[in-house]
Motif scaffolding. Structure first.
Motif, PDB file in Angstrom:
ATOM      1  N   UNK A 171      79.202 -32.182 101.144  1.00  0.00           N
ATOM      2  CA  UNK A 171      77.880 -31.893 101.701  1.00  0.00           C
ATOM      3  C   UNK A 171      77.242 -30.705 100.979  1.00  0.00           C
ATOM      4  N   UNK A 172      78.045 -29.683 100.661  1.00  0.00           N
ATOM      5  CA  UNK A 172      77.506 -28.543  99.909  1.00  0.00           C
ATOM      6  C   UNK A 172      77.037 -28.981  98.519  1.00  0.00           C
ATOM      7  N   UNK A 173      77.792 -29.886  97.894  1.00  0.00           N
ATOM      8  CA  UNK A 173      77.373 -30.395  96.589  1.00  0.00           C
ATOM      9  C   UNK A 173      76.064 -31.176  96.705  1.00  0.00           C
ATOM     10  N   UNK A 174      75.920 -31.949  97.784  1.00  0.00           N
ATOM     11  CA  UNK A 174      74.667 -32.672  98.013  1.00  0.00           C
ATOM     12  C   UNK A 174      73.508 -31.692  98.171  1.00  0.00           C
ATOM     13  N   UNK A 175      73.725 -30.611  98.910  1.00  0.00           N
ATOM     14  CA  UNK A 175      72.666 -29.621  99.105  1.00  0.00           C
ATOM     15  C   UNK A 175      72.268 -28.962  97.787  1.00  0.00           C
ATOM     16  N   UNK A 176      73.257 -28.686  96.932  1.00  0.00           N
ATOM     17  CA  UNK A 176      72.948 -28.091  95.632  1.00  0.00           C
ATOM     18  C   UNK A 176      72.110 -29.060  94.795  1.00  0.00           C
ATOM     19  N   UNK A 177      72.486 -30.333  94.827  1.00  0.00           N
ATOM     20  CA  UNK A 177      71.726 -31.328  94.058  1.00  0.00           C
ATOM     21  C   UNK A 177      70.290 -31.415  94.564  1.00  0.00           C
ATOM     22  N   UNK A 178      70.106 -31.418  95.889  1.00  0.00           N
ATOM     23  CA  UNK A 178      68.768 -31.591  96.453  1.00  0.00           C
ATOM     24  C   UNK A 178      67.916 -30.340  96.299  1.00  0.00           C
ATOM     25  N   UNK A 179      68.495 -29.164  96.581  1.00  0.00           N
ATOM     26  CA  UNK A 179      67.691 -27.946  96.599  1.00  0.00           C
ATOM     27  C   UNK A 179      67.540 -27.303  95.225  1.00  0.00           C
ATOM     28  N   UNK A 180      68.537 -27.461  94.372  1.00  0.00           N
ATOM     29  CA  UNK A 180      68.503 -26.785  93.079  1.00  0.00           C
ATOM     30  C   UNK A 180      68.158 -27.764  91.959  1.00  0.00           C
ATOM     31  N   UNK A 181      69.029 -28.759  91.761  1.00  0.00           N
ATOM     32  CA  UNK A 181      68.860 -29.637  90.603  1.00  0.00           C
ATOM     33  C   UNK A 181      67.601 -30.506  90.709  1.00  0.00           C
ATOM     34  N   UNK A 182      67.502 -31.243  91.816  1.00  0.00           N
ATOM     35  CA  UNK A 182      66.311 -32.086  91.984  1.00  0.00           C
ATOM     36  C   UNK A 182      65.064 -31.226  92.136  1.00  0.00           C
ATOM     37  N   UNK A 183      65.201 -30.068  92.773  1.00  0.00           N
ATOM     38  CA  UNK A 183      64.058 -29.163  92.878  1.00  0.00           C
ATOM     39  C   UNK A 183      63.562 -28.696  91.521  1.00  0.00           C
TER      40      UNK A 183
END
Length: 555
Positions: A171-183
């Motif tokens: 879930x933390x990896x998903x949050x990083x992808x959504x908030x950082x990478x995709x952002x």
């Protein structure tokens, strides 16, 4: 007694008593905020009891934490609809946080002590902190994978504890992808969209040049689309993986509720935790509060965006207000001809300090946001119109509004510091051949630096706690992105931001779940006070070092 009054001893005692009372009141306020805020993160024991009012056919099974207790008059409880014996004068009632808002619809309920029985603290009660619907209280019965029950009982508990760590990491990896990478990808896509729009509006380049530049933009857009598709695929794979696992919980009413592990933030059994386990849980919960993002209408989660916004706003405000305030004070004290006009300016500055802060907010909205920001958009960001860039409430306008609000404080403090510098120092410098400008900037201003820092301290203390003007010029309930990130130019002054003061107002008075938000109000207030203290202590250390460095006769 006459001599005692003539010596002024009563006034000394009166002043000392007033200072003591003030210190006690301030200390009591800070301790009250700290106690109510910090105690929220300590894992409280979960009580199970039976509750049966007179006239009910069967008792109700209740599970929850005792949030607080009150002693009420029996007459008040009778008016509320409760049956209380006539010979009873007072009634004790408890506010029970029973969670499970998605099951019962109400997670905080009052219960009368007289109708509570069979109280106990079962060790196998499990508390779940969830991303949605708040906390859940119940008993773990089954561990589920892909919709099939795999284990039950103690085996289900061990499987759940082991798998929760893995899913939390995913879930933390998903949050990083959504908030950082995709952002980041979305930010660069928006930049390319603005660039393409600018090419279409630019009439100074030829069609051939425009076609070449548009082809380069399209190529960059294709690369970003490929990156986005790759990130989205990875995120969907992780979501499918974490969605495979779930647990079945038994509620206090005997219902079975299936909860997916990707909706669980933390899980603990408070009734069987040792002291050191509770300390570890306390530290983790507090860290999640100051480093996490808010959720559930700000009644759950953390306050990191609000801390970010508050600190950045105060720092930008300090950078703006200090030079303007210092230069204005130097001109009024050292260069301006002392007369009626100068006196009128000083009176205006002093009166400006008494203007209500909301008036500054209205001025900031009209002048900074609509006029200045709108013209900036017309001149430099026409490709984004009609969507505003700087023509909407943002961090820069909030900082400038508060700089204008605190400007009189800096001016008055600096003038007082300049007036304390003896005339002999100025005359001595001029006698040695220095010019007036050299005397001012190399002798007078350094000696007045501690007074300037005092004005800055007062400005920071006032600006950090202001809320009313910020509601008009930049602060929001939920900011989609932080004003400081890894994308160029890194500090995005055109973004709206969150603020600790407004967060307190929103949670305390605008929250749909008042009882859930109450402890967060105290916790956020404690963080705000601590932040102001840190900023003020930093300024005080700088002031004291300057005072020691430039010690003069006036000290």
């Amino acid at each position: 007694m006459k001599d005692w009054f003539k010596k002024g001893s009563p006034w000394i005692w009166l002043s000392g008593g007033a200072v003591t009372i003030s210190m006690v009141m301030v200390l009591g306020l800070v301790l009250m905020i700290a106690y109510n805020g910090l105690s929220h993160f300590w894992p409280k024991p979960v009580l199970e009891f039976e509750y049966q009012l007179e006239g009910q056919a069967s008792a109700e099974r209740v599970i929850g934490e005792i949030s607080r207790s009150e002693t009420m008059t029996a007459a008040a409880m009778r008016e509320a609809g409760f049956h209380v014996p006539e010979d009873q004068a007072v009634v004790v009632r408890h506010l029970i946080k029973r969670g499970n808002r998605d099951v019962t619809g109400q997670d905080f309920v009052w219960y009368l002590e007289d109708f509570m029985s069979n109280k106990r603290f079962p060790e196998d009660i499990l508390v779940l902190e969830r991303l949605q619907w708040g906390d859940f209280y119940g008993f773990l019965r089954e561990f589920v994978i892909d919709g099939e029950v795999v284990t039950i009982g103690d085996d289900a508990r061990r499987a759940f504890e082991n798998t929760l760590q893995e899913t939390s990491q995913l879930v933390r990896e998903i949050n990083v992808i959504e908030r950082v990478n995709i952002g980041d990808v979305n930010f660069r896509m928006e930049q390319l969209r603005r660039q393409l729009r600018g090419l279409q509006l630019n009439e100074t380049i030829s069609d051939e040049q425009r076609a070449v530049l548009e082809a380069e933009v399209a190529e960059s857009r294709a690369d970003l689309d490929a990156q986005y598709a790759e990130l989205e695929q990875r995120r969907n794979e992780l979501r499918r993986e974490v969605s495979r696992y779930a647990i079945t919980m038994e509620t206090m009413g005997g219902q079975m509720r299936r909860i997916p592990l990707n909706n669980i933030v933390h899980a603990w059994r408070p009734n069987e935790m040792s002291f050191f386990q509770k300390v570890g849980h306390y530290g983790r919960s507090f860290w999640d509060f100051v480093s996490g993002y808010p959720r559930e209408a700000n009644t759950e989660g953390g306050i990191l965006p609000a801390i970010y916004g508050t600190v950045l706003m105060v720092l930008i405000m300090s950078v703006v207000v200090t030079p303007f305030g210092v230069l204005a004070a130097i001109y009024l004290r050292e260069y301006a001809k002392q007369g009626p006009l100068t006196q009128l300016i000083r009176i205006s500055v002093n009166n400006l300090a008494g203007v209500p802060s909301i008036v500054f907010g209205v001025f900031g909205l009209g002048f900074f946001v609509y006029f200045l920001g709108g013209n900036i958009d017309q001149m430099f960001y026409s490709e984004t119109l009609p969507s505003p860039t700087f023509g909407s409430p943002a961090l820069i306008w909030a900082s400038l509004t508060l700089a204008l609000l605190t400007l009189p404080v800096v001016i008055v403090s600096t003038e007082e510091g300049l007036s304390r510098i003896p005339r002999s120092i100025r005359d001595g410098s001029l006698a040695l051949g220095a010019t007036k400008a050299e005397t001012l900037w190399r002798t007078v201003v350094p000696l007045a630096a501690p007074a300037m820092m005092t004005g800055l301290i007062l400005a920071v203390a006032r600006a950090a706690g202001e809320v009313a003007p910020l509601m008009l010029v930049g602060v929001v309930k939920m900011a989609p992105s932080l004003p400081l990130d890894g994308n160029y130019p890194f500090l995005h002054l055109d973004r709206a931001f969150m603020h600790l003061g407004f967060h307190i107002f929103d949670v305390g008075f605008q929250s749909p779940n008042v009882e859930a938000g109450r402890p967060l109000v105290y916790a956020t207030a404690m963080v705000l006070v601590f932040l102001i203290v840190i900023l003020n202590l930093t300024a005080m250390v700088i002031r004291n070092r300057l005072r020691e460095k430039y010690r003069s006769e006036s000290d």
